[in-house]
Motif scaffolding. Structure first.
Motif, PDB file in Angstrom:
ATOM      1  N   MET A 362       0.960  -1.137   0.021  1.00  0.00           N
ATOM      2  CA  MET A 362       0.014  -0.005  -0.044  1.00  0.00           C
ATOM      3  C   MET A 362       0.663   1.251  -0.067  1.00  0.00           C
ATOM      4  O   MET A 362       0.551   2.059  -0.701  1.00  0.00           O
ATOM      5  N   GLY A 363       1.860   1.254   0.820  1.00  0.00           N
ATOM      6  CA  GLY A 363       2.780   2.413   1.033  1.00  0.00           C
ATOM      7  C   GLY A 363       3.301   2.791  -0.395  1.00  0.00           C
ATOM      8  O   GLY A 363       3.489   3.780  -0.744  1.00  0.00           O
ATOM      9  N   GLU A 364       3.874   1.822  -0.982  1.00  0.00           N
ATOM     10  CA  GLU A 364       4.490   2.024  -2.315  1.00  0.00           C
ATOM     11  C   GLU A 364       3.824   2.534  -3.237  1.00  0.00           C
ATOM     12  O   GLU A 364       3.931   3.402  -3.981  1.00  0.00           O
ATOM     13  N   LEU A 365       2.385   2.033  -3.368  1.00  0.00           N
ATOM     14  CA  LEU A 365       1.304   2.631  -4.309  1.00  0.00           C
ATOM     15  C   LEU A 365       1.055   4.082  -4.186  1.00  0.00           C
ATOM     16  O   LEU A 365       0.695   4.884  -5.030  1.00  0.00           O
ATOM     17  N   LEU A 366       1.303   4.580  -2.701  1.00  0.00           N
ATOM     18  CA  LEU A 366       0.949   5.900  -2.566  1.00  0.00           C
ATOM     19  C   LEU A 366       2.237   6.613  -2.732  1.00  0.00           C
ATOM     20  O   LEU A 366       2.246   8.084  -2.618  1.00  0.00           O
ATOM     21  N   GLY A 367       3.419   6.321  -2.994  1.00  0.00           N
ATOM     22  CA  GLY A 367       4.715   6.762  -3.197  1.00  0.00           C
ATOM     23  C   GLY A 367       5.224   7.044  -1.701  1.00  0.00           C
ATOM     24  O   GLY A 367       6.061   7.836  -1.647  1.00  0.00           O
ATOM     25  N   LEU A 368       4.907   6.227  -0.906  1.00  0.00           N
ATOM     26  CA  LEU A 368       5.551   6.309   0.476  1.00  0.00           C
ATOM     27  C   LEU A 368       6.251   5.102   0.888  1.00  0.00           C
ATOM     28  O   LEU A 368       6.150   4.097   0.149  1.00  0.00           O
ATOM     29  N   ASP A 369       6.573   5.046   2.102  1.00  0.00           N
ATOM     30  CA  ASP A 369       7.240   3.515   2.422  1.00  0.00           C
ATOM     31  C   ASP A 369       6.304   2.564   3.218  1.00  0.00           C
ATOM     32  O   ASP A 369       5.082   3.058   3.207  1.00  0.00           O
ATOM     33  N   ALA A 370       6.466   1.442   3.535  1.00  0.00           N
ATOM     34  CA  ALA A 370       5.567   0.689   3.978  1.00  0.00           C
ATOM     35  C   ALA A 370       4.836   0.877   5.431  1.00  0.00           C
ATOM     36  O   ALA A 370       3.585   0.638   5.457  1.00  0.00           O
ATOM     37  N   GLU A 371       5.538   1.645   6.111  1.00  0.00           N
ATOM     38  CA  GLU A 371       5.100   2.055   7.572  1.00  0.00           C
ATOM     39  C   GLU A 371       4.491   3.367   7.678  1.00  0.00           C
ATOM     40  O   GLU A 371       4.118   3.952   8.750  1.00  0.00           O
ATOM     41  N   TRP A 372       4.061   3.768   6.438  1.00  0.00           N
ATOM     42  CA  TRP A 372       3.297   5.355   6.672  1.00  0.00           C
ATOM     43  C   TRP A 372       2.081   5.266   7.610  1.00  0.00           C
ATOM     44  O   TRP A 372       2.249   6.217   8.398  1.00  0.00           O
ATOM     45  N   ALA A 373       1.448   4.290   7.277  1.00  0.00           N
ATOM     46  CA  ALA A 373       0.319   4.277   8.154  1.00  0.00           C
ATOM     47  C   ALA A 373       0.370   4.078   9.697  1.00  0.00           C
ATOM     48  O   ALA A 373      -0.153   4.904  10.473  1.00  0.00           O
ATOM     49  N   LYS A 374       1.291   3.211   9.853  1.00  0.00           N
ATOM     50  CA  LYS A 374       1.738   3.106  11.287  1.00  0.00           C
ATOM     51  C   LYS A 374       2.309   4.307  12.067  1.00  0.00           C
ATOM     52  O   LYS A 374       2.052   4.716  13.006  1.00  0.00           O
ATOM     53  N   ARG A 375       3.219   5.112  11.222  1.00  0.00           N
ATOM     54  CA  ARG A 375       3.532   6.432  11.978  1.00  0.00           C
ATOM     55  C   ARG A 375       2.400   7.141  12.046  1.00  0.00           C
ATOM     56  O   ARG A 375       2.393   8.027  12.986  1.00  0.00           O
ATOM     57  N   ALA A 376       1.475   7.393  10.890  1.00  0.00           N
ATOM     58  CA  ALA A 376       0.380   8.323  11.348  1.00  0.00           C
ATOM     59  C   ALA A 376      -0.338   7.904  12.419  1.00  0.00           C
ATOM     60  O   ALA A 376      -0.815   8.898  13.099  1.00  0.00           O
ATOM     61  N   ILE A 377      -0.603   6.817  12.608  1.00  0.00           N
ATOM     62  CA  ILE A 377      -1.471   6.156  13.729  1.00  0.00           C
ATOM     63  C   ILE A 377      -0.685   6.619  15.099  1.00  0.00           C
ATOM     64  O   ILE A 377      -1.172   6.936  16.145  1.00  0.00           O
ATOM     65  N   MET A 378       0.752   6.498  14.976  1.00  0.00           N
ATOM     66  CA  MET A 378       1.504   6.576  16.303  1.00  0.00           C
ATOM     67  C   MET A 378       1.569   7.954  16.730  1.00  0.00           C
ATOM     68  O   MET A 378       1.602   8.417  17.837  1.00  0.00           O
ATOM     69  N   ALA A 379       1.355   8.770  15.638  1.00  0.00           N
ATOM     70  CA  ALA A 379       1.487  10.330  15.686  1.00  0.00           C
ATOM     71  C   ALA A 379       0.714  10.811  16.963  1.00  0.00           C
ATOM     72  O   ALA A 379       0.924  11.938  17.720  1.00  0.00           O
ATOM     73  N   GLY A 380      -0.603  10.446  16.944  1.00  0.00           N
ATOM     74  CA  GLY A 380      -1.764  10.870  17.964  1.00  0.00           C
ATOM     75  C   GLY A 380      -2.891   9.909  18.172  1.00  0.00           C
ATOM     76  O   GLY A 380      -3.702  10.328  19.085  1.00  0.00           O
ATOM     77  N   GLY A 381      -2.559   8.818  17.647  1.00  0.00           N
ATOM     78  CA  GLY A 381      -3.488   7.599  18.036  1.00  0.00           C
ATOM     79  C   GLY A 381      -4.405   7.582  16.760  1.00  0.00           C
ATOM     80  O   GLY A 381      -4.206   8.407  16.049  1.00  0.00           O
ATOM     81  N   ASN A 382      -5.380   6.692  17.090  1.00  0.00           N
ATOM     82  CA  ASN A 382      -6.591   6.422  16.123  1.00  0.00           C
ATOM     83  C   ASN A 382      -7.582   7.472  16.132  1.00  0.00           C
ATOM     84  O   ASN A 382      -7.520   8.450  17.064  1.00  0.00           O
ATOM     85  N   TYR A 383      -8.479   7.374  15.161  1.00  0.00           N
ATOM     86  CA  TYR A 383      -9.191   8.710  15.181  1.00  0.00           C
ATOM     87  C   TYR A 383     -10.131   8.726  16.339  1.00  0.00           C
ATOM     88  O   TYR A 383     -10.283   9.935  16.780  1.00  0.00           O
ATOM     89  N   GLY A 384     -10.448   7.669  17.122  1.00  0.00           N
ATOM     90  CA  GLY A 384     -11.219   7.785  18.479  1.00  0.00           C
ATOM     91  C   GLY A 384     -10.528   8.421  19.387  1.00  0.00           C
ATOM     92  O   GLY A 384     -10.764   9.224  20.112  1.00  0.00           O
ATOM     93  N   GLU A 385      -9.119   7.890  19.531  1.00  0.00           N
ATOM     94  CA  GLU A 385      -8.160   8.743  20.585  1.00  0.00           C
ATOM     95  C   GLU A 385      -8.004  10.059  20.159  1.00  0.00           C
ATOM     96  O   GLU A 385      -8.077  10.740  21.384  1.00  0.00           O
ATOM     97  N   ILE A 386      -7.783  10.358  19.010  1.00  0.00           N
ATOM     98  CA  ILE A 386      -7.680  11.977  18.693  1.00  0.00           C
ATOM     99  C   ILE A 386      -8.976  12.601  19.268  1.00  0.00           C
ATOM    100  O   ILE A 386      -8.786  13.519  19.711  1.00  0.00           O
ATOM    101  N   PHE A 387     -10.025  11.859  18.938  1.00  0.00           N
ATOM    102  CA  PHE A 387     -11.361  12.736  19.095  1.00  0.00           C
ATOM    103  C   PHE A 387     -11.450  12.962  20.733  1.00  0.00           C
ATOM    104  O   PHE A 387     -11.768  13.966  21.185  1.00  0.00           O
ATOM    105  N   GLU A 388     -11.493  11.865  21.293  1.00  0.00           N
ATOM    106  CA  GLU A 388     -11.210  11.675  22.686  1.00  0.00           C
ATOM    107  C   GLU A 388     -10.347  12.652  23.442  1.00  0.00           C
ATOM    108  O   GLU A 388     -10.708  13.512  24.415  1.00  0.00           O
TER     109      GLU A 388
END
Lengths: 419, 434
Positions: A362-388
């Motif tokens: 998936m990351g390669e298709l987006l032009g990013l590396d494989a762990e792109w989403a992992k880092r995005a989620i680690m940044a502030g948590g998932n959507y629910g965590e950010i909301f709360e």
């Protein structure tokens, strides 16, 4: 003095007196090769300011590394003004691209090493600097997630405060790479203003706030009330329609700014303050006694708020869109900032594996590396965590999930499959 | 000598346009005019071309579209379903209202302050100096915002009037309410015809005359008001006849008959009788629901704007009046005093009539300034022309060029009208040279 860009487009440089700057005249000589315009990506090292004279219409200011979008038609002469040292230094232009075949924004962001986000100039819970001067909030978290996905560092996000009037210009001119500023997704903004909305991070609607002492429990009881409203917004029209359809009278008090509206509302010069419900909650949280005010249950309009990028750079739009989707999907599949390291070692659920990059490309298709989403989620948590954390019921703002719950819980947050 | 005869007898040469003083000025003017026209042409062409590139066409069709927003202060009946044109008309009326009220108040305050600044009473003269210097040296926008803030923060909210032991109460026998949403005063009403067309009393109003059907510019003309004005004018004319008769008697006999009660009577009595016949009564403001209902609501945006504009402009008017009075030589005053005229009569009979000639021309500029300054109304949310046509309508339709041009045109027309009317007045008071 002659300066050459890689494809020899700059014709000559003239001295500009009094400004300590030198001027490059570039003749593009291209005509109507694409619908949206020409894209020029100057890789100009050390440049302070690049100014483009776009024909008779107007002049724009760009920062280093920004993309210059020229007007649609004609044989255009651009003037690129830059410091003398720049001319003498390395001066290259990556090339003139017809259309948006290349993900220019992504390259620019990577080259610059930071992501510029247009944000609200200060709305508690959504985007506001904290006591240490760091931006935080619900909208800010989306931007940080994108920065983490693209650059690997959530702190690589820079925030450019914008007002309702300046936000679109800031994005269109390339001053910011994306806009996350409680902006309502409408047809005209999408089509006429040439932006691409990459999803909805908050489903909002116009609401009413009243002092508790009034004893009002429904907007239907507001017949004859005095309503404070920011003038020149869509809320003004929604308000007029709502009272008209419900056959009620009201006294509008048009007000120029949010701060002024708060002052009048708190002084009792109006009974009701109306704007987006999330804005009401954030405004109320900044009051001395928030519990003395109540937000009425009626929501009288649809205001889907989400991040947006410039039209035409689909690769960049995809990255922002799927970063937001990753946050939403992470909540759906139970990926949180605490268990993510565990899950990233591999699970039985192929969808989680695909999101976290242990399976598929998936990351390669987006032009990013494989762990792109992992880092995005680690940044502030998932959507629910950010909301709360920023606007949820445990915070002073105290917003319920409501429409923003996961689709499985009866809400509208629904991420398309990662596949 | 030869050169002189040459130029007189010689035929016209092109260089003479520049070197011959007979043609030079005309040449320069024509060139300048052509340059100016080219500049205008370029501007218009540039605008049209750029608008075309943006895919925008210039047109005023949007004025007929549904406005969709509400206006709080309405001098005519209006709802959000009306057109942008009608919203602009209501804004225009609000502008005219503030301009007229402001000019009247500024003149009264300005004349009084101007005269008092020349007072021999040290304290009065100094206080007036402080007033003038304070108001004319601070931007009017700050005065407007300050007035609004004072009104909002110092007066009680309507809820303070509620309850068994309200913290605020109405003034003048429950007739006037001062709130931080504005001032509510009783409104004059005329007897109404009830639903079945039967009059509840034989005393009732005549009603309204409706013009222009459903058009955007429709309005109602109150026949009651027309009748009252007609009676008043007739009374004034009769009063004038009585005065002329008294003049004749005085000329013939040397004795002036006492006529003041006749002259007052013919003006006042018919009007009072007419008001009684029309069933005049006053509608009191009453606290119902969230707000006071009934009565006339003077919104605090209007009061703040009116106060600030009038007091600000009055400071300038005061200086103009003072200058006008000082321009009359003191010999005039002394001569009048020698004739035995009292100071007040010297002012009203000798000084002011002459001073007016000096005062009127700069006073016109102040009226124009006040009218144009009224466009600052948006700072306090007063819905004038700038707030409706150039504010919300512009925002909602995106027709920047059209709305701005239209607003400019309307302000230009208002200013020219004020200027014209004041010039007529100036001609009537200026020195008649015989």
């Amino acid at each position: 003095m002659q300066c050459t860009f890689s494809d020899g487009l700059i014709k000559k440089i003239e001295r500009l007196d009094g400004f300590g700057t030198e001027i490059c005249r570039i003749s593009l000589g291209l005509k109507n090769q694409c619908e949206t315009g020409f894209f020029l990506t100057p890789r100009v090292e050390f440049a302070q300011t690049i100014r483009m004279e776009g024909g008779p219409r107007s002049s724009y200011r760009y920062r280093q590394g920004s993309r210059i979008i020229t007007p649609e038609t004609g044989d255009i002469q651009e003037e690129v003004i830059m410091k003398k040292s720049v001319i003498l230094g390395a001066l290259t232009v990556a090339g003139v691209m017809a259309g948006a075949a290349q993900a220019a924004t992504l390259d620019d962001v990577k080259a610059r090493g930071s992501l510029k986000c247009g944000s609200n100039s200060g709305l508690t819970g959504f985007a506001a600097p904290n006591a240490n001067g760091e931006w935080e909030g619900f909208d800010v978290a989306v931007c940080r997630a994108v920065a983490a996905a693209v650059l690997g560092d959530p702190q690589a996000a820079e925030f450019v405060p914008t007002t309702p009037k300046t936000r679109f210009t800031a994005l269109a001119s390339g001053e910011v790479d994306m806009l996350v500023r409680n902006t309502t997704w409408t047809l005209t903004r999408d089509v006429d203003l040439k932006f691409t909305f990459t999803g909805v991070n908050y489903y909002d609607g116009q609401g009413f706030m009243v002092p508790k002492a009034l004893g009002v429990s429904s907007a239907k009881e507001l017949d004859g009330a005095t309503v404070c409203i920011q003038t020149g917004t869509t809320t003004e029209l929604n308000l007029a329609d709502y009272f008209r359809t419900n056959n009620m009278n009201y006294e509008p008090v048009p007000i120029e700014t949010n701060a002024e509206a708060q002052q009048q509302y708190l002084a009792g010069a109006c009974d009701v303050y109306t704007t987006d419900a999330s804005g009401l909650a954030a405004t109320r949280a900044s009051f001395e006694a928030p519990s003395d005010h109540v937000i009425l249950p009626e929501i009288i309009s649809k205001e889907p708020l989400g991040p947006l990028v410039r039209h035409g750079d689909d690769e960049w739009g995809d990255i922002v869109r799927w970063t937001l989707n990753a946050l939403v999907a992470a909540e759906e599949f139970g990926i949180t900032s605490t268990n993510i390291e565990e899950l990233a070692k591999g699970t039985d659920n192929p969808e989680i594996n695909r999101i976290l990059g242990t399976e598929g490309n998936m990351g390669e298709l987006l032009g990013l590396d494989a762990e792109w989403a992992k880092r995005a989620i680690m940044a502030g948590g998932n959507y629910g965590e950010i909301f709360e954390k920023n606007i949820g019921e445990s915070t002073p703002i105290g917003l319920a999930r409501g429409l923003n719950a996961q689709w499985k819980d009866g809400g509208l947050q629904y991420a398309p499959p990662f596949r | 000598m030869a050169s002189v005869t040459d130029s007189q007898g010689g035929s016209f040469r092109l260089s003479m346009l520049l070197y011959d003083s007979r043609y030079r000025s005309a040449t320069i003017q024509i060139v300048a005019l052509i340059g100016f026209l080219l500049l205008i042409g370029w501007l218009v062409n540039n605008t049209v071309q750029n608008l075309a590139e943006l895919g925008k066409t210039v047109g005023f069709g949007f004025l007929g579209d549904r406005a969709g927003y509400d206006i709080n202060q309405r001098l005519l009946e209006y709802s959000s379903a009306d057109s942008h044109l009608r919203a602009a008309l209501l804004g225009l009326l609000n502008t005219l209202l503030i301009a007229v009220m402001g000019c009247i108040a500024a003149t009264i305050v300005g004349v009084v302050v101007g005269i008092l600044r020349l007072s021999n009473n040290w304290l009065v003269a100094r206080i007036m100096t402080v007033y003038v210097e304070m108001f004319r040296n601070v931007p009017v926008l700050l005065w407007i915002v300050l007035s609004m803030a004072i009104l909002i923060e110092t007066l009680p909210a309507p809820s303070a009037f509620r309850g068994d032991t309200p913290s605020a109460s109405m003034l003048f026998g429950d007739n006037v309410a001062l709130t931080n949403r504005g001032i509510y005063v009783p409104e004059p009403l005329f007897g109404k015809v009830d639903e079945e067309g039967v009059h509840t009393s034989w005393r009732h109003g005549i009603g309204d005359l409706h013009f222009f059907g459903d058009a955007s510019l429709r309005f109602d003309l109150s026949l009651d008001l027309v009748a009252i004005l007609a009676t008043l004018i007739a009374g004034l004319m009769v009063s004038g006849l009585i005065k002329r008769r008294a003049d004749r008697v005085q000329a013939a006999t040397g004795l002036r008959p006492v006529t003041w009660y006749w002259r007052t009577g013919v003006i006042v009595v018919p009007v009072i009788v007419l008001l009684w016949v029309l069933g005049l009564h006053f509608g009191k403001p009453e606290l119902r629901g969230f707000n006071f209902q009934g009565g006339t609501h003077l919104r605090n945006s209007f009061i703040a704007l009116w106060l600030a504009l009038s007091l600000y402009t009055a400071a300038f008017v005061a200086e103009i009046v003072r200058g006008g009075i000082l321009a009359i030589s003191s010999g005039q005053t002394e001569a009048a005093a020698a004739l035995g005229l009292r100071p007040r009569r010297i002012m009203s009979l000798v000084v002011l009539p002459q001073a007016l000639r000096v005062i009127i021309p700069p006073l016109i500029s102040q009226y124009l300034n006040l009218t144009k300054n009224s466009s600052l109304a948006i700072a306090v949310g007063y819905m004038d022309l700038t707030g409706t046509l150039m504010g919300i309508t512009l925002n909602q339709t995106g027709r920047e060029l059209e709305t701005v041009l239209l607003t400019m045109l309307i302000y230009l027309l208002i200013s020219l009208a004020i200027s014209g009317a004041m010039n007529v007045y100036n001609n009537s008071v200026k020195l008649k040279e015989r």
